[in-house]
Design a protein around this motif. Structure first.
Motif, PDB file in Angstrom:
ATOM      1  N   VAL A 106     -11.840  12.903  -9.335  1.00 52.84           N
ATOM      2  CA  VAL A 106     -10.740  13.840  -9.550  1.00 52.84           C
ATOM      3  C   VAL A 106     -11.197  15.263  -9.213  1.00 52.84           C
ATOM      4  CG1 VAL A 106      -9.337  14.920 -11.335  1.00 52.84           C
ATOM      5  CG2 VAL A 106      -9.475  12.456 -11.217  1.00 52.84           C
ATOM      6  N   TRP A 127      -0.941  10.953 -18.664  1.00 59.38           N
ATOM      7  CA  TRP A 127      -1.825  10.876 -17.496  1.00 59.38           C
ATOM      8  C   TRP A 127      -1.105  10.243 -16.307  1.00 59.38           C
ATOM      9  CZ3 TRP A 127      -4.268   7.344 -14.300  1.00 59.38           C
ATOM     10  CH2 TRP A 127      -5.414   7.786 -13.637  1.00 59.38           C
ATOM     11  N   CYS A 130      -4.401   0.140  -0.462  1.00 58.80           N
ATOM     12  CA  CYS A 130      -4.432   1.531  -0.038  1.00 58.80           C
ATOM     13  C   CYS A 130      -5.863   1.953   0.269  1.00 58.80           C
ATOM     14  CB  CYS A 130      -3.842   2.368  -1.142  1.00 58.80           C
ATOM     15  SG  CYS A 130      -3.551   4.030  -0.673  1.00 58.80           S
ATOM     16  N   TYR A 171     -11.059  10.772  -2.916  1.00 62.30           N
ATOM     17  CA  TYR A 171     -10.001   9.767  -2.802  1.00 62.30           C
ATOM     18  C   TYR A 171     -10.580   8.375  -3.047  1.00 62.30           C
ATOM     19  CZ  TYR A 171      -6.809   6.508  -0.643  1.00 62.30           C
ATOM     20  OH  TYR A 171      -5.999   5.436  -0.421  1.00 62.30           O
ATOM     21  N   ARG A 186     -12.951  13.907   0.639  1.00 61.68           N
ATOM     22  CA  ARG A 186     -12.531  12.570   1.068  1.00 61.68           C
ATOM     23  C   ARG A 186     -13.116  11.493   0.157  1.00 61.68           C
ATOM     24  NH1 ARG A 186      -8.079  13.436   3.323  1.00 61.68           N
ATOM     25  NH2 ARG A 186      -8.124  14.199   5.446  1.00 61.68           N
ATOM     26  N   MET A 195       1.125  15.400  -3.118  1.00 61.11           N
ATOM     27  CA  MET A 195       0.059  15.406  -2.123  1.00 61.11           C
ATOM     28  C   MET A 195       0.372  14.500  -0.948  1.00 61.11           C
ATOM     29  SD  MET A 195      -3.506  15.838  -4.150  1.00 61.11           S
ATOM     30  CE  MET A 195      -3.529  14.290  -4.929  1.00 61.11           C
ATOM     31  N   SER A 196       0.939  13.327  -1.243  1.00 62.02           N
ATOM     32  CA  SER A 196       1.132  12.391  -0.137  1.00 62.02           C
ATOM     33  C   SER A 196       2.503  12.498   0.501  1.00 62.02           C
ATOM     34  CB  SER A 196       0.913  10.963  -0.623  1.00 62.02           C
ATOM     35  OG  SER A 196      -0.456  10.693  -0.608  1.00 62.02           O
ATOM     36  N   SER A 219      -2.021  -2.840  -5.105  1.00 62.21           N
ATOM     37  CA  SER A 219      -1.558  -1.666  -4.370  1.00 62.21           C
ATOM     38  C   SER A 219      -2.703  -0.692  -4.129  1.00 62.21           C
ATOM     39  CB  SER A 219      -0.438  -1.008  -5.167  1.00 62.21           C
ATOM     40  OG  SER A 219      -0.272   0.307  -4.780  1.00 62.21           O
ATOM     41  N   THR A 220      -3.465  -0.411  -5.194  1.00 60.83           N
ATOM     42  CA  THR A 220      -4.591   0.509  -5.033  1.00 60.83           C
ATOM     43  C   THR A 220      -5.611  -0.067  -4.062  1.00 60.83           C
ATOM     44  OG1 THR A 220      -4.233   0.899  -7.375  1.00 60.83           O
ATOM     45  CG2 THR A 220      -6.077   2.021  -6.375  1.00 60.83           C
ATOM     46  N   ILE A 225     -10.130   3.190 -10.454  1.00 57.54           N
ATOM     47  CA  ILE A 225      -8.983   2.556 -11.107  1.00 57.54           C
ATOM     48  C   ILE A 225      -9.159   1.031 -11.060  1.00 57.54           C
ATOM     49  CG2 ILE A 225      -6.487   2.199 -10.978  1.00 57.54           C
ATOM     50  CD1 ILE A 225      -7.126   5.003 -11.750  1.00 57.54           C
ATOM     51  N   LEU A 244       3.321   3.185 -11.425  1.00 63.08           N
ATOM     52  CA  LEU A 244       2.816   4.141 -12.415  1.00 63.08           C
ATOM     53  C   LEU A 244       3.898   4.437 -13.449  1.00 63.08           C
ATOM     54  CD1 LEU A 244       0.809   6.768 -10.291  1.00 63.08           C
ATOM     55  CD2 LEU A 244      -0.069   4.924 -11.687  1.00 63.08           C
ATOM     56  N   GLY A 301       0.800  -1.217   0.000  1.00 60.53           N
ATOM     57  CA  GLY A 301       0.000   0.000   0.000  1.00 60.53           C
ATOM     58  C   GLY A 301       0.829   1.262   0.000  1.00 60.53           C
ATOM     59  N   SER A 302       2.147   1.106  -0.193  1.00 64.16           N
ATOM     60  CA  SER A 302       2.983   2.302  -0.031  1.00 64.16           C
ATOM     61  C   SER A 302       2.977   3.179  -1.268  1.00 64.16           C
ATOM     62  CB  SER A 302       4.417   1.886   0.297  1.00 64.16           C
ATOM     63  OG  SER A 302       5.032   1.420  -0.880  1.00 64.16           O
ATOM     64  N   LYS A 305      -7.221   0.288   3.373  1.00 60.53           N
ATOM     65  CA  LYS A 305      -6.562   0.827   4.549  1.00 60.53           C
ATOM     66  C   LYS A 305      -7.129   2.212   4.896  1.00 60.53           C
ATOM     67  CE  LYS A 305      -2.314   2.170   4.453  1.00 60.53           C
ATOM     68  NZ  LYS A 305      -0.904   2.161   4.033  1.00 60.53           N
TER      69      LYS A 305
HETATM   70  C1  HEM Z   1      -6.954   9.334 -10.862  1.00 54.92           C
HETATM   71  C2  HEM Z   1      -5.876   8.895 -10.380  1.00 54.92           C
HETATM   72  C3  HEM Z   1      -5.492   9.032  -8.943  1.00 54.92           C
HETATM   73  C4  HEM Z   1      -5.629  10.064  -8.090  1.00 54.92           C
HETATM   74  C5  HEM Z   1      -6.230  11.394  -8.415  1.00 54.92           C
HETATM   75  C6  HEM Z   1      -5.100   9.683  -6.854  1.00 54.92           C
HETATM   76  C7  HEM Z   1      -5.056  10.475  -5.744  1.00 54.92           C
HETATM   77  C8  HEM Z   1      -4.485  10.122  -4.541  1.00 54.92           C
HETATM   78  C9  HEM Z   1      -4.430  10.906  -3.378  1.00 54.92           C
HETATM   79  C10 HEM Z   1      -4.991  12.275  -3.257  1.00 54.92           C
HETATM   80  C11 HEM Z   1      -3.794  10.228  -2.431  1.00 54.92           C
HETATM   81  C12 HEM Z   1      -3.464  10.703  -1.052  1.00 54.92           C
HETATM   82  C13 HEM Z   1      -4.544  10.414  -0.104  1.00 54.92           C
HETATM   83  C14 HEM Z   1      -4.291  11.210   1.125  1.00 54.92           C
HETATM   84  O1  HEM Z   1      -3.390  10.823   1.894  1.00 54.92           O
HETATM   85  O2  HEM Z   1      -4.978  12.199   1.313  1.00 54.92           O
HETATM   86  C15 HEM Z   1      -3.434   9.036  -2.978  1.00 54.92           C
HETATM   87  C16 HEM Z   1      -2.769   8.076  -2.298  1.00 54.92           C
HETATM   88  C17 HEM Z   1      -2.436   6.905  -2.861  1.00 54.92           C
HETATM   89  N1  HEM Z   1      -2.709   6.476  -4.125  1.00 54.92           N
HETATM   90 FE1  HEM Z   1      -3.655   7.448  -5.518  1.00 54.92          FE
HETATM   91  N2  HEM Z   1      -4.617   8.433  -6.962  1.00 54.92           N
HETATM   92  C18 HEM Z   1      -4.843   8.000  -8.237  1.00 54.92           C
HETATM   93  C19 HEM Z   1      -4.533   6.824  -8.789  1.00 54.92           C
HETATM   94  C20 HEM Z   1      -3.833   5.890  -8.132  1.00 54.92           C
HETATM   95  C21 HEM Z   1      -3.387   4.707  -8.724  1.00 54.92           C
HETATM   96  C22 HEM Z   1      -3.595   4.291 -10.186  1.00 54.92           C
HETATM   97  C23 HEM Z   1      -2.740   4.035  -7.775  1.00 54.92           C
HETATM   98  C24 HEM Z   1      -2.129   2.701  -8.028  1.00 54.92           C
HETATM   99  C25 HEM Z   1      -1.072   2.283  -7.567  1.00 54.92           C
HETATM  100  C26 HEM Z   1      -2.779   4.805  -6.570  1.00 54.92           C
HETATM  101  C27 HEM Z   1      -2.220   4.433  -5.370  1.00 54.92           C
HETATM  102  C28 HEM Z   1      -2.166   5.234  -4.265  1.00 54.92           C
HETATM  103  C29 HEM Z   1      -1.502   4.874  -3.060  1.00 54.92           C
HETATM  104  C30 HEM Z   1      -0.761   3.579  -2.814  1.00 54.92           C
HETATM  105  C31 HEM Z   1      -1.680   5.929  -2.173  1.00 54.92           C
HETATM  106  C32 HEM Z   1      -1.142   6.023  -0.755  1.00 54.92           C
HETATM  107  C33 HEM Z   1      -2.218   5.921   0.236  1.00 54.92           C
HETATM  108  C34 HEM Z   1      -1.646   6.039   1.584  1.00 54.92           C
HETATM  109  O3  HEM Z   1      -0.900   5.142   2.001  1.00 54.92           O
HETATM  110  O4  HEM Z   1      -1.968   7.033   2.242  1.00 54.92           O
HETATM  111  N3  HEM Z   1      -3.436   5.931  -6.824  1.00 54.92           N
HETATM  112  N4  HEM Z   1      -3.861   8.959  -4.289  1.00 54.92           N
END
Ligand code: HEM
Lengths: 648, 391
Positions: free
Chosen positions: A598, B340, A84, A161, A158, B351-352, A80-81, A168, A22, A13-14, A87
């Motif tokens: 988004v 993208w 995350c 997210y 929220r 952000m993160s 992973s997604t 996805i 990506l 989930g990292s 979680k």
């Molecule tokens: C439209 C595409 C995506 C957007 C806009 C997006 C947006 C975000 C945002 C805003 C966060 C931070 C959440 C927070 O802490 O507030 C996040 C975390 C994360 N995203 Fe995405 N994401 C997208 C696609 C993906 C994809 C394709 C993956 C696949 C691997 C992914 C995996 C993650 C992971 C692993 C985190 C970390 C979460 C955590 O541990 O806090 N995201 N994403």
């Protein structure tokens, strides 16, 4: 205490893994576009050499998007997604609902933004109104020593997210439904083998057929006007598979319209779809961008081509001593065997085009004012000898204008990588090729040459019989040489047979004599045609020059045959693409979720304000927190403080 | 006190029923209604939907951003003037070689030349404004930029009309060839920039943004004079769809926003470098703070990402209808995905992980290379189903 499985979950989930995946996906995609995918193996070997082709192939680089490692990256992306999401979601949903109204005063003071204002009286309703006017939702908490108003807005941020990340997952899974993963599996188990030969339908083995139970597919089929189909061809690896359809489709009529530039403007087919389950067949006209949807199938107009146009051809044997030709009727995509004295050939008729619209030259545009002109119908065909060597031809039916004269134009090449080299046969005064073949036949005929030269270059008194005969013999020999290899042939003969010192002189002499002989033979034709004997028209003079050029290049034109298109009946075929993609609507649903998510993420900020009044201290704590810390967060907080100070 | 005044000023601004607002709504509604009356018979169901949706979004965006109103009035006025002038010459395309007004001002070709000149001039003026520290010069630059955008839009409107005048069958919205989308790109990038210029109240980034617009203009001019790309061509059947009207503009809002982010990134890096060597340099002082630039990068990339997501989804839907599959791994499609993914990664890291500053600026700048390849490189080097606009 982090045990192994929580470590694994944390890794999956990292953020680092997510970004790495990506980027990997992006790099793989780059490879897939830069390296042309799914080409013939031969083409790769030519390009990269056998070694690198081997290496690239074993890495799956020629089918990146189907390669195991690519699928693996996708799967990890999903995991992973997913990790995350599972979680974070509970945390976030709680965060959406929770106003945190009952925290201690100290923890409000420790918020990212916080200011304490001395205030004698606290107007609870007034404060609530200020917050509501700014778009906040409020919750009031009575404490022993005062009151707290907790306010929040933009909580849907929220949700953004959750929406983006679940979308996805939804998109990837439903896209996998539409992929050929299942076929890959069946191929691995040996249940399925792609057909690589081009054979007729009933010769294709059962192992290359797919039944109606196939879950999803996308294939094409060409259907000639008036014909119908109940199968489809799916490109697969280096061959194809045959898909059986639960219905039949008839192409009643195909129509194509052109712009004045010759570009296709629109093409459409009148279809009749017949399903045993239907009471009435479905009739519909499809065109590009307007498919026919039936159950979970979609039928698209994707291309067009020849559906076996019928051709009437004349074949001229180019070495024949008599002007004769044979006539055959054939059709596009047929293969005709041809027995000739030079061996057996196979002629494959590949394509017919009713128009050849090309841009006009500058000069032509000035004259006609048109941007394009039509070169008329053409056919392309291949002549193949017994050893398999092929010559490809492109032949125009009507004469084309070149340098102010009209020619029958035929292009030839021996490899599809080359451009066509054109042969130009000049038209005679009747706009036909008749005189050319008549002239050619005479040159092919040594007996006739001798006879005609004898007639038109009679013996003069100053030379004896023997010399005269030798002269005639020389003429004939030169013409044979000329016919075999053009003027180049005479050159070669001189170089190999004449002593060096005399070569120049002899060559000039021979060339002069050849010209004289050719002119004489030409004159004989003109006389036969009862042309004006005293002066030769400019047209006929030019014709002679053009004909000589054409004849001398004949030897570089492949087997000694010339195909003339006499007439045709055009039959179009409509290229249909038929898909069954059960995942499509889910992909669209996921995509909508993604877009909404988004915009929630970027255009809503979850903002919190707390007003905690303490009766004992006569002070108000104003605290603020923002899901995303932006420069305006600070400004907005300052504004809020200012308003509160002014109004309360 | 000043803050409170600002708040009240903002509040009074959003007066729904001021004469200005009512005029604006009437203007958009009557314009759209007139369009429907005139050419409604050429529109299908979806296109009427698009017309209605465009009218509503224009009204909303105009309410939200005042300056857009004046721009729209000017564009409408000049476009109508051009159409009227063509009508005076009995709607012959050769009018653009006879009418003074058309030759020198508002035939599409003339308007686009004006746009090109004004954009390049605006870039120079913005830079002069930085170095001369003159507020007046800065204002001139802004006016030049607005005028360039106006001429660009007029050029597109008139080109739309001209395509029907040349040959009724050729008629199409001018977003279908590489030449046309370059105009769209220049105009949209400029407009997005102008919005942020007003919002951030700084003109110091104008030169940098107009640099990329000027590069687009340079390409446009080369493409016009060397390849005759401005000649209006008919559409291939695959492009004849209402999808084009929404897919392409959404895409170019994305490309425009990404380009601005990259140029702000460039400004960031230069400012950062100079301030490391000489913190009191006058250049550094006239630039916005690095935090502001960093924030602007984030805002434009998230704007671009939103619209690029929409554009890609719309593209997939269109592909499903035109080619029979929503995803074919066609090079253009795949490069859209690459772009993208790249920005998705950028946004995640920011952000993160909370990365800021130079690395993100570099990344935004490299992002522009990726975007440019998707936009231009694919057409130049890779062949595929997206056959329009081959170089
Ligand atoms: C439209 C595409 C995506 C957007 C806009 C997006 C947006 C975000 C945002 C805003 C966060 C931070 C959440 C927070 O802490 O507030 C996040 C975390 C994360 N995203 Fe995405 N994401 C997208 C696609 C993906 C994809 C394709 C993956 C696949 C691997 C992914 C995996 C993650 C992971 C692993 C985190 C970390 C979460 C955590 O541990 O806090 N995201 N994403």
């Amino acid at each position: 205490m982090a045990n192994k499985s929580t470590l694994l979950i944390r890794f999956l989930g990292s953020m680092n893994l997510a970004v790495t995946l990506l980027v990997m996906l992006a790099v793989a995609s780059v490879i897939g576009t830069v390296l042309k995918q799914n080409q013939a193996f031969q083409d790769y070997i030519i390009k990269f050499g056998p070694f690198w082709t081997q290496v690239f192939d074993s890495l799956g680089l020629f089918h990146v998007y189907g390669a195991a490692w690519f699928i693996l990256v996708l799967v990890f992306l999903l995991i992973s997604t997913g990790v995350c999401l599972t979680k974070n979601s509970p945390k976030f949903i709680k965060d959406m609902k929770n106003f945190s109204e009952s925290l201690s005063l100290n923890s409000y003071k420790n918020q990212p933004y916080s200011e304490t204002i001395a205030l004698a009286n606290f107007d609870l309703e007034g404060a609530k109104k200020i917050l509501t006017e700014q778009g906040f939702k409020t919750k009031i908490h009575q404490r022993k020593d005062g009151v707290t108003i907790a306010a929040m807005k933009g909580k849907w941020n929220r949700l953004g997210y959750i929406f983006t990340h679940s979308s996805i997952i939804i998109i990837c899974i439903s896209a996998l439904l539409d992929s050929n993963l299942l076929l890959k599996f069946r191929e691995l188990t040996g249940d399925l083998v792609a057909e690589t030969r081009s054979v007729s339908l009933n010769e294709i083995p059962k192992k290359s057929w797919l039944g109606e139970d196939n879950f999803s597919f996308r294939g094409t089929v060409n259907v000639a006007e008036g014909q119908k189909t109940n199968v489809l061809f799916l490109p697969y690896e280096r061959g194809f598979l045959v898909q059986k359809l639960p219905f039949s489709i008839k192409v009643k009529e195909f129509r194509i319209e052109h712009y004045d530039t010759g570009m296709p403007k629109s093409f459409e087919s009148d279809l009749i779809l017949n399903d045993p389950n239907l009471e009435q067949p479905i009739k519909k006209t499809i065109r590009v961008n307007e498919p026919l949807y039936y159950k979970n199938y979609a039928i698209y107009q994707s291309s067009f081509g020849d559906g076996g146009s019928i051709l009437d051809l004349k074949i001229y044997p180019l070495l024949s001593p008599e002007p004769n030709s044979i006539e055959i009727q054939t059709a596009i995509s047929r293969v005709e065997p041809l027995k000739t004295p030079l061996g057996v050939f196979k002629v494959e008729f590949n394509d017919f085009r009713a128009f050849n619209i090309i841009p006009t030259t500058e000069a032509e545009r000035k004259k006609t004012g048109k941007k394009t002109h039509n070169n008329g119908p053409s056919i392309t065909f291949k002549v193949r000898n017994e050893q398999g060597k092929a010559w490809e031809y492109e032949s125009f039916m009507q004469p084309t204008l070149q340098d102010n004269r009209y020619f029958f134009m035929t292009g030839m090449r021996t490899s599809s990588a080359e451009p066509f080299r054109y042969l130009f046969i000049p038209v005679d005064e009747k706009n036909s090729s008749k005189r050319f073949f008549k002239f050619l036949a005479i040159i092919n005929n040594p007996i006739k040459i001798k006879k005609l030269l004898n007639l038109y270059i009679p013996k003069i008194d100053s030379i004896d019989n023997k010399t005269y005969n030798l002269q005639l013999q020389l003429f004939t020999k030169l013409l044979v040489l000329f016919r075999k290899k053009g003027f180049q042939g005479i050159n070669l003969f001189v170089q190999t047979n004449i002593p060096k010192e005399e070569q120049e002189k002899v060559k000039d002499y021979y060339l002069e004599k050849t010209s004289l002989a050719l002119q004489t033979l030409y004159l004989s034709i003109l006389y036969q045609d009862e042309q004006n004997k005293d002066s030769i028209s400019e047209f006929n003079e030019q014709w002679f020059e053009d004909a000589i050029i054409a004849i001398s290049s004949l030897t570089r034109y492949g087997p000694a045959m010339y195909f003339e298109l006499v007439s045709f009946k055009q039959i179009d075929s409509s290229g249909l693409q038929i898909t069954k993609s059960p995942g499509k609507d889910i992909v669209y649903f996921g995509s909508s979720l993604l877009i909404i998510g988004v915009f929630f993420l970027f255009y809503l900020r979850q903002k919190r304000i707390w007003l905690a009044y303490s009766v004992t201290d006569k002070s108000l704590i104003v605290a603020g927190k923002d899901s995303r810390d932006l420069p305006e967060t600070k400004k907005e907080f300052a504004k809020m403080i200012a308003i509160i100070k002014q109004k309360l | 006190m000043t803050i409170i005044n600002e708040i009240y000023k903002e509040e009074t601004k959003i007066n729904l029923f001021s004469i200005k607002e009512i005029l604006w709504i009437l203007f958009v509604l009557s314009g759209s209604f007139f369009a429907w009356l005139e050419v409604g018979n050429l529109m299908d169901f979806y296109e009427i939907g698009i017309l209605i949706a465009s009218a509503i979004s224009l009204i909303l965006v105009g309410k939200f951003w005042n300056s857009l109103k004046m721009l729209s009035y000017w564009v409408a006025g000049l476009s109508i003037l051009a159409i009227w002038e063509y009508a005076n010459y009995s709607n012959k395309i050769t009018a653009n070689e006879e009418s003074f007004l058309l030759i020198y001002l508002i035939s599409s070709q003339a308007a686009i030349m004006w746009m090109s000149a004004l954009f390049v001039l605006a870039m120079l003026t913005y830079f002069i404004a930085i170095f001369s520290k003159s507020i007046y010069v800065g204002k001139v630059a802004t006016v030049l930029t607005w005028s360039g955008a106006m001429f660009g839009l007029v050029g597109m409107m008139v080109r739309w009309r001209e395509s029907y005048i040349i040959n009724f069958e050729y008629g199409h919205i001018p977003v279908s060839s590489l030449y046309e989308v370059f105009i769209l790109f220049s105009v949209l990038t400029t407009l997005i920039y102008l919005y942020y210029e007003q919002k951030t109240k700084t003109k110091a980034l104008g030169g940098f943004v107009m640099l990329i617009v000027s590069a687009a203009v340079a390409f446009l001019l080369w493409y016009t004079f060397d390849k005759q790309a401005h000649v209006i061509q008919p559409l291939v059947p695959a492009l004849k769809s209402y999808w084009m009207k929404i897919h392409v503009p959404a895409n170019f809002i994305g490309y425009g926003a990404f380009s601005i982010a990259a140029m702000v990134g460039l400004a960031y890096l230069i400012t950062n470098k100079i301030s490391q060597n000489n913190p009191n340099s006058s250049f550094v002082k006239s630039m916005p703070s690095t935090e502001e630039m960093d924030d602007l990068m984030y805002k434009t990339i998230s704007l671009g990402f939103g619209f690029f997501t929409i554009a890609t989804v719309l593209g997939a839907m269109w592909a499903a209808e035109a080619w029979g599959g929503y995803w074919s791994w066609d090079p253009k499609e795949t490069w859209a995905l690459i772009v993208w993914l790249n920005y998705a990664a950028w946004l995640h890291i920011r952000m993160s992980k909370g990365w800021r500053g130079a690395p993100m600026a570099w990344w935004a700048l490299i992002g522009l290379l990726v975007t440019t390849f998707a936009f231009l490189g694919v057409n130049m080097f890779l062949s595929g189903l997206h056959s329009y606009g081959e170089l």
